[in-house]
Design a protein around this motif. Sequence first.
Motif, PDB file in Angstrom:
ATOM      1  N   ALA A   9       0.873  -1.181   0.000  1.00 33.70           N
ATOM      2  CA  ALA A   9       0.000   0.000   0.000  1.00 33.70           C
ATOM      3  C   ALA A   9       0.905   1.224   0.000  1.00 33.70           C
ATOM      4  O   ALA A   9       2.082   1.124   0.361  1.00 33.70           O
ATOM      5  N   TYR A  10       0.347   2.358  -0.412  1.00 38.83           N
ATOM      6  CA  TYR A  10       1.164   3.565  -0.311  1.00 38.83           C
ATOM      7  C   TYR A  10       0.306   4.784  -0.010  1.00 38.83           C
ATOM      8  O   TYR A  10      -0.922   4.747  -0.146  1.00 38.83           O
ATOM      9  N   TYR A  11       0.965   5.826   0.417  1.00 42.87           N
ATOM     10  CA  TYR A  11       0.252   7.048   0.767  1.00 42.87           C
ATOM     11  C   TYR A  11       1.022   8.255   0.241  1.00 42.87           C
ATOM     12  O   TYR A  11       2.243   8.320   0.369  1.00 42.87           O
ATOM     13  N   GLU A  14      -1.329  15.348   0.819  1.00 45.48           N
ATOM     14  CA  GLU A  14      -2.381  15.996   0.016  1.00 45.48           C
ATOM     15  C   GLU A  14      -1.888  17.152  -0.833  1.00 45.48           C
ATOM     16  O   GLU A  14      -2.340  17.345  -1.961  1.00 45.48           O
ATOM     17  N   LEU A  55       3.456  10.013   7.347  1.00 48.62           N
ATOM     18  CA  LEU A  55       3.109   9.371   6.079  1.00 48.62           C
ATOM     19  C   LEU A  55       3.212   7.848   6.226  1.00 48.62           C
ATOM     20  O   LEU A  55       2.406   7.094   5.669  1.00 48.62           O
ATOM     21  N   LYS A  58       0.130   6.400   7.778  1.00 48.84           N
ATOM     22  CA  LYS A  58      -0.999   6.376   6.841  1.00 48.84           C
ATOM     23  C   LYS A  58      -0.856   5.204   5.864  1.00 48.84           C
ATOM     24  O   LYS A  58      -1.824   4.515   5.546  1.00 48.84           O
ATOM     25  N   ALA A  59       0.372   4.983   5.373  1.00 44.29           N
ATOM     26  CA  ALA A  59       0.592   3.879   4.417  1.00 44.29           C
ATOM     27  C   ALA A  59       0.346   2.537   5.093  1.00 44.29           C
ATOM     28  O   ALA A  59      -0.305   1.651   4.529  1.00 44.29           O
ATOM     29  N   LYS A  62      -3.319   1.853   5.664  1.00 39.40           N
ATOM     30  CA  LYS A  62      -3.960   1.443   4.399  1.00 39.40           C
ATOM     31  C   LYS A  62      -3.698  -0.030   4.117  1.00 39.40           C
ATOM     32  O   LYS A  62      -4.568  -0.762   3.651  1.00 39.40           O
ATOM     33  N   ALA A 162       6.429  10.749  -0.046  1.00 37.46           N
ATOM     34  CA  ALA A 162       5.529   9.586  -0.081  1.00 37.46           C
ATOM     35  C   ALA A 162       5.948   8.573   0.972  1.00 37.46           C
ATOM     36  O   ALA A 162       7.036   8.672   1.548  1.00 37.46           O
ATOM     37  N   SER A 164       5.390   4.059   1.694  1.00 38.95           N
ATOM     38  CA  SER A 164       4.818   2.781   1.262  1.00 38.95           C
ATOM     39  C   SER A 164       4.907   1.790   2.406  1.00 38.95           C
ATOM     40  O   SER A 164       5.735   1.947   3.316  1.00 38.95           O
ATOM     41  N   CYS A 290       3.446  11.761  -9.036  1.00 38.14           N
ATOM     42  CA  CYS A 290       4.061  11.734  -7.699  1.00 38.14           C
ATOM     43  C   CYS A 290       5.549  12.083  -7.708  1.00 38.14           C
ATOM     44  O   CYS A 290       6.124  12.282  -6.641  1.00 38.14           O
TER      45      CYS A 290
END
Lengths: 334, 78
Positions: A9-11, A14, A55, A58-59, A62, A162, A164, A290
């Motif tokens: 998964a990655y994030y 914003e 970050l 969040k990744a 997810k 980013a 992951s 990205c």
Amino acid sequence: MHVYLRDIAYYLPEKALFNKEISTNFLEWSEEKIFSKLGINERRIAGENEYASDLAIKAAEKLFEQGACSKTDIDFLLYCTQSPDYLLPTTACVLQDKLGLRTNIGALDFNLGCSGYVYGLSLAKGLIASGMAKNVLFITAETYSKFIHPQDKSNLAIFGDAASASIISAQRGLWEISEFIFGTDGRGAENLMVKNGGVRHPEYSGQNEFTDEGQWKKNDNNLYMDGAAIFQFTTSSVPGLIKETVALNNITLQDADWFVFHQANKFMLDFIRKKIGIPPEKFFTHMENCGNTVSSSIPIALREGLLSGQIKAGQKIILAGFGVGYSWAGTLLK
Amino acid sequence: MEFSDFKFKFIDQFVGEDISTISEDSAFRQLPSWDSLTAMAIIAMIEDEYKVKMTIDEMKELGTIGEVFTFVSSRQLS
């Protein structure tokens, strides 16, 4: 023992930085020129009070939502970053707590950039193959934007922030992780560097330096990249890395379904792709939205390849990471 | 070393350029896609394909594909 990459998964943060904004600030660079050279139109930038570990969380959240594995299954956490929260403790300990992982697990940071994802897969595979862990959570996260000087148009245009998160285990998953080739050459250390702020040069005493033509060149407080030297390193080391990775895994270049390299920028990837002789239809790229996300660029490309249906579980994929250090590594997923 | 072959490999380093108009006498630095990265790519191509090492400063002295071709040819002979 067979070891598998089970899920990714990655994030992305914003806030977006588009070519338009860069070309407004640097008139000599048009939006089209940035895109045609770099293959990047948009990069995401962490907020002022948002850090790599934010970050990372969040990744990872997810990844758990995707359901391949639950938090209680994790018995080792590897965290790859060059943007740690503190000099100490290791950010992985902070992440263990914030993610609500068990306390009877191992957790550590390792400091690598663009080669970091391939190195992390090798460490995770070693932990599982040796029986020391069953399910490794491997997170990459970077916020180079915080290191980049506002006048450094090249690095502003190339890098995006980013994170992951991947699960590696002995249970069958997307791909089996094969054998690795590694490379290190510290003679290139100064060509991609943030000099100040560590223990050797703790003071942020850097001054702006300019070229003979009066263009901003570097400041030791910020990220410095000698583009020409990095280009030369990459074009001279990556073709050999791929040749050795392919040979070690007993396949040929033609046998590979995909090549997923660190997403440095379009120009450099095109050059090394042609030099190695990889057909464009087997060369997966994903950086338009990205940018170059350092250690997260390979997992983001793999995830996007899966989501778009182009890359499939069980296909033979050659991975190659290369950059800051210099450090490089390659492997085969199958 | 054939000029036509050299020219093809030289022009191949220009990303997204309309190559039909480029000739031996074209001042390649005037092309819209030219920048320092293109110079690096050309230097790397010349080293790989023709085994001639060229510095960035030597590259700066040359203005047309024909001049670069002459430079590489003379280095190959010496």
